[in-house]
Design a protein around this motif. Structure first.
Motif, PDB file in Angstrom:
ATOM      1  N   ALA A  65       0.823  -1.207   0.000  1.00 24.29           N
ATOM      2  CA  ALA A  65       0.000   0.000   0.000  1.00 24.29           C
ATOM      3  C   ALA A  65       0.860   1.261   0.000  1.00 24.29           C
ATOM      4  CB  ALA A  65      -0.940   0.003   1.203  1.00 24.29           C
ATOM      5  N   GLN A  66       1.996   1.198   0.666  1.00 24.06           N
ATOM      6  CA  GLN A  66       2.902   2.346   0.671  1.00 24.06           C
ATOM      7  C   GLN A  66       3.432   2.614  -0.737  1.00 24.06           C
ATOM      8  OE1 GLN A  66       5.747   1.105   3.620  1.00 24.06           O
ATOM      9  NE2 GLN A  66       4.552   1.906   5.330  1.00 24.06           N
ATOM     10  N   HIS A  67       3.724   1.551  -1.461  1.00 21.60           N
ATOM     11  CA  HIS A  67       4.269   1.709  -2.812  1.00 21.60           C
ATOM     12  C   HIS A  67       3.205   2.145  -3.820  1.00 21.60           C
ATOM     13  CE1 HIS A  67       8.406   0.484  -2.250  1.00 21.60           C
ATOM     14  NE2 HIS A  67       8.018  -0.565  -1.554  1.00 21.60           N
ATOM     15  N   THR A  68       1.948   1.822  -3.564  1.00 21.86           N
ATOM     16  CA  THR A  68       0.880   2.189  -4.507  1.00 21.86           C
ATOM     17  C   THR A  68       0.137   3.448  -4.073  1.00 21.86           C
ATOM     18  OG1 THR A  68      -0.825   0.851  -3.393  1.00 21.86           O
ATOM     19  CG2 THR A  68       0.533  -0.258  -5.066  1.00 21.86           C
ATOM     20  N   SER A  69       0.559   4.032  -2.948  1.00 19.22           N
ATOM     21  CA  SER A  69      -0.156   5.178  -2.359  1.00 19.22           C
ATOM     22  C   SER A  69      -1.603   4.797  -2.088  1.00 19.22           C
ATOM     23  CB  SER A  69      -0.093   6.399  -3.297  1.00 19.22           C
ATOM     24  OG  SER A  69       1.247   6.807  -3.485  1.00 19.22           O
ATOM     25  N   GLY A  70      -1.778   3.563  -1.643  1.00 15.61           N
ATOM     26  CA  GLY A  70      -3.114   3.036  -1.381  1.00 15.61           C
ATOM     27  C   GLY A  70      -3.448   2.989   0.099  1.00 15.61           C
ATOM     28  N   ARG A  71      -4.534   2.338   0.400  1.00 14.40           N
ATOM     29  CA  ARG A  71      -5.047   2.218   1.766  1.00 14.40           C
ATOM     30  C   ARG A  71      -5.212   0.749   2.100  1.00 14.40           C
ATOM     31  NH1 ARG A  71     -11.264   3.802   3.227  1.00 14.40           N
ATOM     32  NH2 ARG A  71     -11.249   3.416   5.490  1.00 14.40           N
ATOM     33  N   HIS A  72      -4.674   0.346   3.245  1.00  9.54           N
ATOM     34  CA  HIS A  72      -4.802  -1.033   3.704  1.00  9.54           C
ATOM     35  C   HIS A  72      -5.639  -1.046   4.975  1.00  9.54           C
ATOM     36  CE1 HIS A  72      -2.756  -4.632   5.910  1.00  9.54           C
ATOM     37  NE2 HIS A  72      -3.930  -4.992   5.393  1.00  9.54           N
ATOM     38  N   VAL A  73      -6.732  -1.781   4.941  1.00  5.63           N
ATOM     39  CA  VAL A  73      -7.630  -1.885   6.091  1.00  5.63           C
ATOM     40  C   VAL A  73      -7.687  -3.344   6.522  1.00  5.63           C
ATOM     41  CG1 VAL A  73      -9.970  -1.540   6.961  1.00  5.63           C
ATOM     42  CG2 VAL A  73      -9.027   0.032   5.257  1.00  5.63           C
ATOM     43  N   CYS A  74      -7.449  -3.587   7.799  1.00  8.85           N
ATOM     44  CA  CYS A  74      -7.544  -4.944   8.343  1.00  8.85           C
ATOM     45  C   CYS A  74      -8.843  -5.072   9.141  1.00  8.85           C
ATOM     46  CB  CYS A  74      -6.350  -5.254   9.232  1.00  8.85           C
ATOM     47  SG  CYS A  74      -6.346  -6.954   9.854  1.00  8.85           S
ATOM     48  N   VAL A  75      -9.619  -6.092   8.840  1.00  5.65           N
ATOM     49  CA  VAL A  75     -10.903  -6.321   9.494  1.00  5.65           C
ATOM     50  C   VAL A  75     -10.757  -7.454  10.507  1.00  5.65           C
ATOM     51  CG1 VAL A  75     -13.303  -7.025   9.141  1.00  5.65           C
ATOM     52  CG2 VAL A  75     -12.182  -5.533   7.476  1.00  5.65           C
ATOM     53  N   VAL A  76     -11.130  -7.189  11.753  1.00  4.59           N
ATOM     54  CA  VAL A  76     -11.084  -8.199  12.808  1.00  4.59           C
ATOM     55  C   VAL A  76     -12.455  -8.271  13.480  1.00  4.59           C
ATOM     56  CG1 VAL A  76      -8.605  -7.912  13.221  1.00  4.59           C
ATOM     57  CG2 VAL A  76     -10.245  -6.536  14.516  1.00  4.59           C
ATOM     58  N   PRO A  77     -12.810  -9.435  14.058  1.00  3.55           N
ATOM     59  CA  PRO A  77     -14.169  -9.607  14.584  1.00  3.55           C
ATOM     60  C   PRO A  77     -14.470  -8.912  15.905  1.00  3.55           C
ATOM     61  CG  PRO A  77     -12.898 -11.604  14.919  1.00  3.55           C
ATOM     62  CD  PRO A  77     -12.047 -10.691  14.078  1.00  3.55           C
ATOM     63  N   ASP A  78     -13.445  -8.681  16.751  1.00  7.24           N
ATOM     64  CA  ASP A  78     -13.718  -8.122  18.078  1.00  7.24           C
ATOM     65  C   ASP A  78     -12.504  -7.364  18.597  1.00  7.24           C
ATOM     66  OD1 ASP A  78     -11.940 -10.176  19.090  1.00  7.24           O
ATOM     67  OD2 ASP A  78     -13.629 -11.567  18.963  1.00  7.24           O
ATOM     68  N   GLU A  79     -12.695  -6.697  19.744  1.00  6.50           N
ATOM     69  CA  GLU A  79     -11.635  -5.876  20.331  1.00  6.50           C
ATOM     70  C   GLU A  79     -10.452  -6.719  20.796  1.00  6.50           C
ATOM     71  OE1 GLU A  79     -11.262  -2.706  20.420  1.00  6.50           O
ATOM     72  OE2 GLU A  79     -13.221  -2.132  19.595  1.00  6.50           O
ATOM     73  N   ARG A  80     -10.713  -7.916  21.248  1.00 11.76           N
ATOM     74  CA  ARG A  80      -9.626  -8.795  21.687  1.00 11.76           C
ATOM     75  C   ARG A  80      -8.713  -9.129  20.509  1.00 11.76           C
ATOM     76  NH1 ARG A  80     -10.379 -14.703  24.690  1.00 11.76           N
ATOM     77  NH2 ARG A  80      -8.139 -15.186  24.873  1.00 11.76           N
ATOM     78  N   SER A  81      -9.304  -9.409  19.373  1.00  9.17           N
ATOM     79  CA  SER A  81      -8.527  -9.698  18.174  1.00  9.17           C
ATOM     80  C   SER A  81      -7.740  -8.474  17.731  1.00  9.17           C
ATOM     81  CB  SER A  81      -9.447 -10.162  17.042  1.00  9.17           C
ATOM     82  OG  SER A  81     -10.091 -11.372  17.359  1.00  9.17           O
TER      83      SER A  81
END
Length: 218
Positions: A65-81
């Motif tokens: 994402a840094q090289h493409t000037s993009g956005r990386h979003v990580c999806v997790v199920p809960d706050e513990r994760s």
């Protein structure tokens, strides 16, 4: 925006991921996925991470994402994760943590529109729901299921069924990288794999776990 393959960006993402994750177990898969995201010039990368899993793929996607000037979003199920994920990412030298969204698949994907690169860990219980609710860029997008060989044998998984008839699957492939990568390409452009009519190339990848060499055509 149509995804166009950039060998230079793919190489940079691959090399930088090697530098950051090369000493980590199972890094070969991370390098391969990072190069794919970088080479496709992905602008919105969404990853569905599984608790207890490695974060080397995440590190590679951050770098891409840094090289493409993009956005990386990580999806997790809960706050513990989320806590577990952030702590693991902090241990990877030179790589910052991406944006993290907490919630069930449908809610987490609500605000993420025109996603053009998706990585889903099949060890998540809701991995199929993530695929169902992700809002893809219908012109060009790449979806990757990692740890695909761990899916139930009787699951009867098919990309067309998982994504629905409204999402045209141009091509799909299963690669014996890591514990299996199931990759699909979607779009309305007549085949995003062949963005140059009549052209193709062979790509070589060496699995750092097994030492096996895999050669395939893109």
């Amino acid at each position: 925006m149509k995804l166009v393959w950039s060998p230079e960006t793919a190489s940079k993402a691959y090399i930088d991921t090697v530098k950051s994750c090369g000493l980590f177990k199972q890094s070969g898969q991370a390098e391969f996925i990072s190069a794919m995201a970088g080479g496709r010039n992905a602008k919105l990368i969404v990853e569905a991470w599984s608790s207890g899993g490695a974060v080397t793929t995440s590190a590679g996607l951050v770098i891409a994402a840094q090289h493409t000037s993009g956005r990386h979003v990580c999806v997790v199920p809960d706050e513990r994760s989320k806590l577990e994920y952030n702590e693991a990412m902090h241990a990877v030298a030179g790589v910052s943590s991406p944006e993290v969204v907490v919630g069930e698949a449908e809610d987490a994907m609500e605000g993420l529109v025109d996603v053009d690169f998706v990585v889903v860990d099949c060890r998540r219980k809701d991995w199929s729901r993530v695929l169902r609710f992700v809002k893809l860029n219908q012109r060009d997008a790449v979806l990757v299921c990692k740890n695909a060989s761990q899916r139930a044998i009787n699951s009867g998984f098919r990309w067309h069924g998982a994504l629905g008839s409204a999402t045209p699957v141009v091509r799909s492939a299963f690669l014996p990288v890591g514990k299996g990568l199931d990759i699909a390409y979607v779009g309305n452009s007549g085949g995003i794999m062949d963005h140059r009519k009549g052209s193709s190339r062979w790509i070589k990848h060496i699995d750092q776990q097994s030492g096996e060499e895999h050669v395939f055509r893109r």
